[in-house]
Design a protein around this motif. Structure first.
Motif, short mmCIF file in Angstrom:
data_model
loop_
_atom_site.label_atom_id
_atom_site.label_comp_id
_atom_site.label_asym_id
_atom_site.label_seq_id
_atom_site.Cartn_x
_atom_site.Cartn_y
_atom_site.Cartn_z
N ALA A 22 -3.98 5.71 -8.06
CA ALA A 22 -2.84 4.85 -8.35
C ALA A 22 -3.07 3.43 -7.82
O ALA A 22 -2.70 2.45 -8.47
N LEU A 23 -3.70 3.32 -6.64
CA LEU A 23 -4.01 2.00 -6.07
C LEU A 23 -4.97 1.25 -6.99
O LEU A 23 -4.81 0.05 -7.22
N LYS A 24 -5.97 1.95 -7.51
CA LYS A 24 -6.94 1.32 -8.42
C LYS A 24 -6.26 0.83 -9.69
O LYS A 24 -6.69 -0.15 -10.30
N ASN A 25 -5.19 1.51 -10.11
CA ASN A 25 -4.45 1.13 -11.32
C ASN A 25 -3.33 0.13 -11.04
O ASN A 25 -2.53 -0.16 -11.94
N ASP A 26 -3.25 -0.36 -9.80
CA ASP A 26 -2.21 -1.32 -9.40
C ASP A 26 -0.80 -0.81 -9.67
O ASP A 26 0.07 -1.57 -10.09
N LYS A 44 -10.30 5.73 3.00
CA LYS A 44 -10.43 5.11 1.69
C LYS A 44 -9.08 4.57 1.21
O LYS A 44 -9.01 3.49 0.63
N VAL A 45 -8.02 5.32 1.47
CA VAL A 45 -6.67 4.88 1.08
C VAL A 45 -6.30 3.61 1.83
O VAL A 45 -5.84 2.64 1.24
N VAL A 46 -6.52 3.62 3.14
CA VAL A 46 -6.19 2.46 3.98
C VAL A 46 -6.98 1.23 3.53
O VAL A 46 -6.42 0.15 3.34
N GLU A 51 -7.20 -3.99 0.66
CA GLU A 51 -7.84 -4.83 -0.35
C GLU A 51 -6.84 -5.30 -1.40
O GLU A 51 -6.86 -6.45 -1.81
N LYS A 52 -5.97 -4.39 -1.83
CA LYS A 52 -4.99 -4.69 -2.88
C LYS A 52 -3.73 -5.36 -2.30
O LYS A 52 -2.81 -5.67 -3.05
N GLU A 53 -3.70 -5.51 -0.98
CA GLU A 53 -2.56 -6.12 -0.28
C GLU A 53 -1.25 -5.37 -0.55
O GLU A 53 -0.20 -5.97 -0.77
#
Length: 82
Positions: A22-26, A44-46, A51-53
């Motif tokens: 979900a993070l990769k998909n914003d 990896k989640v953290v 990275e995505k702020e």
């Protein structure tokens, strides 16, 4: 406080793999991490959240986080979806 936020959220994703996806998909508004989870599992989640702020909240218990999600097992990571 954060446990209630999870319990009241309309859409959540439970688990590290799904949270990373979900993070990769914003698609994530906020990430909740249990500090008693194995860092190998949550790193990896953290890292991706930073990275995505995406705001990152730490809670003390996997068991309580799982319970807030309505599951009987602990949860290392939960994403609140936009």
């Amino acid at each position: 406080m954060s446990y209630e936020k999870v319990a009241q959220a309309e859409k959540i994703i439970i688990g590290t793999k799904q949270t990373v996806k979900a993070l990769k998909n914003d698609a994530v508004k906020e990430v909740i991490i249990a500090v008693d989870a194995d860092p190998k599992v949550t790193n990896k989640v953290v890292q991706l959240a930073e990275e995505k702020e995406v705001p990152l909240i730490r809670v003390d218990s996997m068991k309580k986080l799982g319970k807030a999600c309505g599951i009987e097992v602990g949860a290392a990571a939960v994403a609140i979806i936009k």
